[in-house]
Write a protein that holds these residues in place. Structure first.
Motif, PDB file in Angstrom:
ATOM      1  N   SER A 197       0.840  -1.204   0.000  1.00 34.28           N
ATOM      2  CA  SER A 197       0.000   0.000   0.000  1.00 34.28           C
ATOM      3  C   SER A 197       0.868   1.244   0.000  1.00 34.28           C
ATOM      4  CB  SER A 197      -0.916   0.013   1.213  1.00 34.28           C
ATOM      5  OG  SER A 197      -1.826  -1.040   1.154  1.00 34.28           O
ATOM      6  N   VAL A 198       1.907   1.237   0.840  1.00 39.72           N
ATOM      7  CA  VAL A 198       2.814   2.382   0.914  1.00 39.72           C
ATOM      8  C   VAL A 198       3.485   2.600  -0.439  1.00 39.72           C
ATOM      9  CG1 VAL A 198       4.962   3.222   1.957  1.00 39.72           C
ATOM     10  CG2 VAL A 198       3.223   2.145   3.378  1.00 39.72           C
ATOM     11  N   TYR A 199       3.926   1.504  -1.054  1.00 37.87           N
ATOM     12  CA  TYR A 199       4.588   1.578  -2.354  1.00 37.87           C
ATOM     13  C   TYR A 199       3.655   2.182  -3.402  1.00 37.87           C
ATOM     14  CZ  TYR A 199       6.950   0.041  -6.592  1.00 37.87           C
ATOM     15  OH  TYR A 199       7.554   0.009  -7.820  1.00 37.87           O
ATOM     16  N   LYS A 200       2.408   1.738  -3.427  1.00 36.39           N
ATOM     17  CA  LYS A 200       1.453   2.252  -4.408  1.00 36.39           C
ATOM     18  C   LYS A 200       1.074   3.708  -4.131  1.00 36.39           C
ATOM     19  CE  LYS A 200      -0.575  -1.957  -6.129  1.00 36.39           C
ATOM     20  NZ  LYS A 200      -1.806  -2.666  -6.430  1.00 36.39           N
ATOM     21  N   TRP A 201       1.000   4.086  -2.853  1.00 32.44           N
ATOM     22  CA  TRP A 201       0.702   5.479  -2.506  1.00 32.44           C
ATOM     23  C   TRP A 201       1.832   6.375  -2.981  1.00 32.44           C
ATOM     24  CZ3 TRP A 201      -0.874   4.617   3.309  1.00 32.44           C
ATOM     25  CH2 TRP A 201      -2.122   3.992   3.354  1.00 32.44           C
ATOM     26  N   GLU A 202       3.077   5.918  -2.761  1.00 32.50           N
ATOM     27  CA  GLU A 202       4.231   6.718  -3.176  1.00 32.50           C
ATOM     28  C   GLU A 202       4.292   6.881  -4.684  1.00 32.50           C
ATOM     29  OE1 GLU A 202       7.670   4.762  -1.692  1.00 32.50           O
ATOM     30  OE2 GLU A 202       7.465   5.625   0.304  1.00 32.50           O
ATOM     31  N   GLY A 203       3.930   5.830  -5.410  1.00 31.67           N
ATOM     32  CA  GLY A 203       3.982   5.875  -6.865  1.00 31.67           C
ATOM     33  C   GLY A 203       2.846   6.669  -7.472  1.00 31.67           C
ATOM     34  N   GLY A 204       1.882   7.054  -6.667  1.00 28.34           N
ATOM     35  CA  GLY A 204       0.742   7.807  -7.176  1.00 28.34           C
ATOM     36  C   GLY A 204      -0.267   6.928  -7.901  1.00 28.34           C
ATOM     37  N   GLN A 205      -0.106   5.609  -7.785  1.00 27.95           N
ATOM     38  CA  GLN A 205      -1.046   4.699  -8.444  1.00 27.95           C
ATOM     39  C   GLN A 205      -2.399   4.725  -7.747  1.00 27.95           C
ATOM     40  OE1 GLN A 205       1.174   1.123  -7.975  1.00 27.95           O
ATOM     41  NE2 GLN A 205       2.307   1.392  -9.887  1.00 27.95           N
ATOM     42  N   VAL A 206      -2.365   4.898  -6.421  1.00 24.86           N
ATOM     43  CA  VAL A 206      -3.587   4.900  -5.623  1.00 24.86           C
ATOM     44  C   VAL A 206      -3.462   5.996  -4.574  1.00 24.86           C
ATOM     45  CG1 VAL A 206      -5.213   3.325  -4.515  1.00 24.86           C
ATOM     46  CG2 VAL A 206      -3.237   2.386  -5.655  1.00 24.86           C
ATOM     47  N   HIS A 207      -4.584   6.525  -4.144  1.00 23.92           N
ATOM     48  CA  HIS A 207      -4.607   7.478  -3.035  1.00 23.92           C
ATOM     49  C   HIS A 207      -5.085   6.739  -1.790  1.00 23.92           C
ATOM     50  CE1 HIS A 207      -3.513  10.764  -5.383  1.00 23.92           C
ATOM     51  NE2 HIS A 207      -4.350  11.683  -4.938  1.00 23.92           N
ATOM     52  N   PRO A 208      -4.536   7.065  -0.628  1.00 19.99           N
ATOM     53  CA  PRO A 208      -5.010   6.403   0.589  1.00 19.99           C
ATOM     54  C   PRO A 208      -6.439   6.818   0.918  1.00 19.99           C
ATOM     55  CG  PRO A 208      -3.433   8.129   1.116  1.00 19.99           C
ATOM     56  CD  PRO A 208      -3.460   8.008  -0.366  1.00 19.99           C
ATOM     57  N   ARG A 209      -7.114   5.927   1.592  1.00 15.14           N
ATOM     58  CA  ARG A 209      -8.476   6.250   2.030  1.00 15.14           C
ATOM     59  C   ARG A 209      -8.422   7.380   3.048  1.00 15.14           C
ATOM     60  NH1 ARG A 209     -10.611   0.118   2.909  1.00 15.14           N
ATOM     61  NH2 ARG A 209     -10.787  -0.382   0.712  1.00 15.14           N
TER      62      ARG A 209
END
Length: 145
Positions: free
Chosen positions: A106-118
């Motif tokens: 989740s952290v990796y995807k948040w950093e990459g801008g692929q997903v935004h945290p809830r």
């Protein structure tokens, strides 16, 4: 001299073609007018929709207060800033995720801008963003124990 029956028949046929044409001319003109009115209305609708989008974008860009109606602060999220903070702390994605209560992926995807945290994770992210290296390390040790 031509046969009167054939002349009469020809005249009746000519009038039979002429009469409906006269009656439908008015309808054709009305249909043409309606079509042009419909086209004008469609153009007006498109113009108003563009104007509405423009004003709504302007209202958003003017800025919203950073607090919602309940009085709790709203948190913003930036993938770039999130990644920079993790790098400053010198933590892996999995360790940073443990601090937040999420997976390293989740952290990796948040950093990459692929997903935004809830929205529910934003306060935790804000709390971790306020931590320094030592505080983060001690918190990780406490979580492992």
């Amino acid at each position: 001299m031509p046969n009167i029956a054939s002349v009469l028949k020809a005249e009746i046929a000519r009038l039979a073609r002429k009469e409906p044409r006269l009656e439908t001319n008015g309808l054709r003109k009305a249909v043409t007018g309606y079509r042009s009115e419909i086209a004008a209305l469609k153009r007006r609708i498109e113009q108003l929709e563009r104007q509405t989008r423009r004003t709504s974008k302007a209202a958003i860009s003017v800025g919203k207060p950073m607090e919602d109606d309940a009085g709790s602060p709203k948190h913003r999220f930036s993938a770039k800033g999130f990644a920079m903070h993790r790098a400053r702390l010198g933590l892996s994605a999995a360790e940073y995720g443990r601090l937040l209560g999420v997976s390293g992926l989740s952290v990796y995807k948040w950093e990459g801008g692929q997903v935004h945290p809830r929205a529910s994770y934003l306060p935790a992210i804000a709390t971790v963003r306020k931590m320094g290296k030592r505080e983060a390390a001690s918190k990780l040790e406490a979580l492992q124990a």
